[in-house]
Design a protein around this motif. Structure first.
Motif, mmCIF file in Angstrom:
data_model
loop_
_atom_site.group_PDB
_atom_site.id
_atom_site.type_symbol
_atom_site.label_atom_id
_atom_site.label_comp_id
_atom_site.label_asym_id
_atom_site.label_seq_id
_atom_site.Cartn_x
_atom_site.Cartn_y
_atom_site.Cartn_z
ATOM 1 N N LEU A 11 0.853 -1.186 0.000
ATOM 2 C CA LEU A 11 0.000 0.000 0.000
ATOM 3 C C LEU A 11 0.892 1.241 0.000
ATOM 4 O O LEU A 11 1.755 1.383 0.882
ATOM 5 N N ARG A 38 -1.191 -6.703 -15.282
ATOM 6 C CA ARG A 38 -1.911 -6.346 -14.060
ATOM 7 C C ARG A 38 -3.402 -6.538 -14.274
ATOM 8 O O ARG A 38 -3.895 -6.487 -15.392
ATOM 9 N N ALA A 40 -6.917 -5.166 -12.389
ATOM 10 C CA ALA A 40 -7.663 -4.422 -11.383
ATOM 11 C C ALA A 40 -8.971 -5.146 -11.082
ATOM 12 O O ALA A 40 -9.463 -5.923 -11.902
ATOM 13 N N PRO A 88 -3.667 6.239 -8.278
ATOM 14 C CA PRO A 88 -4.709 5.290 -7.840
ATOM 15 C C PRO A 88 -5.115 4.306 -8.941
ATOM 16 O O PRO A 88 -5.460 3.156 -8.645
ATOM 17 N N ASP A 90 -3.285 2.767 -10.841
ATOM 18 C CA ASP A 90 -2.325 1.663 -10.919
ATOM 19 C C ASP A 90 -2.655 0.539 -9.944
ATOM 20 O O ASP A 90 -1.991 -0.498 -9.953
ATOM 21 N N THR A 91 -3.665 0.734 -9.118
ATOM 22 C CA THR A 91 -4.058 -0.297 -8.170
ATOM 23 C C THR A 91 -4.514 -1.545 -8.899
ATOM 24 O O THR A 91 -5.393 -1.497 -9.754
ATOM 25 N N GLN A 124 -0.260 -7.822 -4.840
ATOM 26 C CA GLN A 124 -1.208 -6.717 -4.814
ATOM 27 C C GLN A 124 -0.492 -5.387 -4.639
ATOM 28 O O GLN A 124 0.351 -5.226 -3.747
ATOM 29 N N VAL A 125 -0.854 -4.435 -5.480
ATOM 30 C CA VAL A 125 -0.383 -3.056 -5.349
ATOM 31 C C VAL A 125 -1.613 -2.171 -5.159
ATOM 32 O O VAL A 125 -2.536 -2.206 -5.975
ATOM 33 N N THR A 126 -1.627 -1.418 -4.079
ATOM 34 C CA THR A 126 -2.726 -0.509 -3.806
ATOM 35 C C THR A 126 -2.181 0.899 -3.641
ATOM 36 O O THR A 126 -1.271 1.128 -2.832
ATOM 37 N N VAL A 127 -2.723 1.819 -4.424
ATOM 38 C CA VAL A 127 -2.298 3.217 -4.375
ATOM 39 C C VAL A 127 -3.487 4.032 -3.866
ATOM 40 O O VAL A 127 -4.491 4.175 -4.553
ATOM 41 N N SER A 128 -3.345 4.554 -2.665
ATOM 42 C CA SER A 128 -4.467 5.253 -2.046
ATOM 43 C C SER A 128 -3.962 6.223 -0.994
ATOM 44 O O SER A 128 -2.970 5.956 -0.314
#
Length: 129
Positions: A11, A38, A40, A88, A90-91, A124-128
């Motif tokens: 994250l 990727r 989503a 975001p 890119d999540t 998992q990649v989370t951009v937030s």
């Protein structure tokens, strides 16, 4: 036969960076293509970047061009994806993949998941914020 294992997801806040790794074992032969895809939530898996061997030719999907860099360390048997200025959008779950073929840059199979033979389990990649 090859085995792939991704790591490095997490994250992060918008604008930050992450570096994904994909350790591989086994062999795809003397010519091959390695890639990142990727997926989503609720969307289809999409191409992110590839690197070809021999020659190390690379290409990127439009939304990540200029922000992401794919590279490979053959001694460490690891594929990398350096992701800068994350957004975001890119999540997603990020997958590494290997094709036993070395595609030419205009071959559409290099950009689709059907063109790859081996896959990792994803990270998992989370951009937030």
């Amino acid at each position: 036969q090859m085995q792939l294992r991704e790591s490095g997801g997490g994250l992060v806040q918008p604008g930050e960076s992450l570096k994904l790794s994909c350790e591989y074992s086994g062999s795809a032969g003397s010519q091959y293509t390695m890639a990142w895809f990727r997926q989503a939530s609720g969307k289809e898996r999409e191409f992110v970047a590839f690197i070809m061997w021999p020659g190390s030719r690379t290409d990127y999907a439009g939304p990540v061009k200029g922000r992401f860099t794919i590279s490979r360390d053959s001694a460490r048997r690891t594929l990398y994806l350096q992701m800068n200025r994350l957004e975001p959008e890119d999540t997603a779950v990020y997958y590494c993949a290997v094709s036993k073929r070395r595609y030419i840059i205009t071959d559409r199979r290099a950009y689709g998941e059907d063109g790859y033979d081996y896959w990792g389990q994803g990270t998992q990649v989370t951009v937030s914020s």
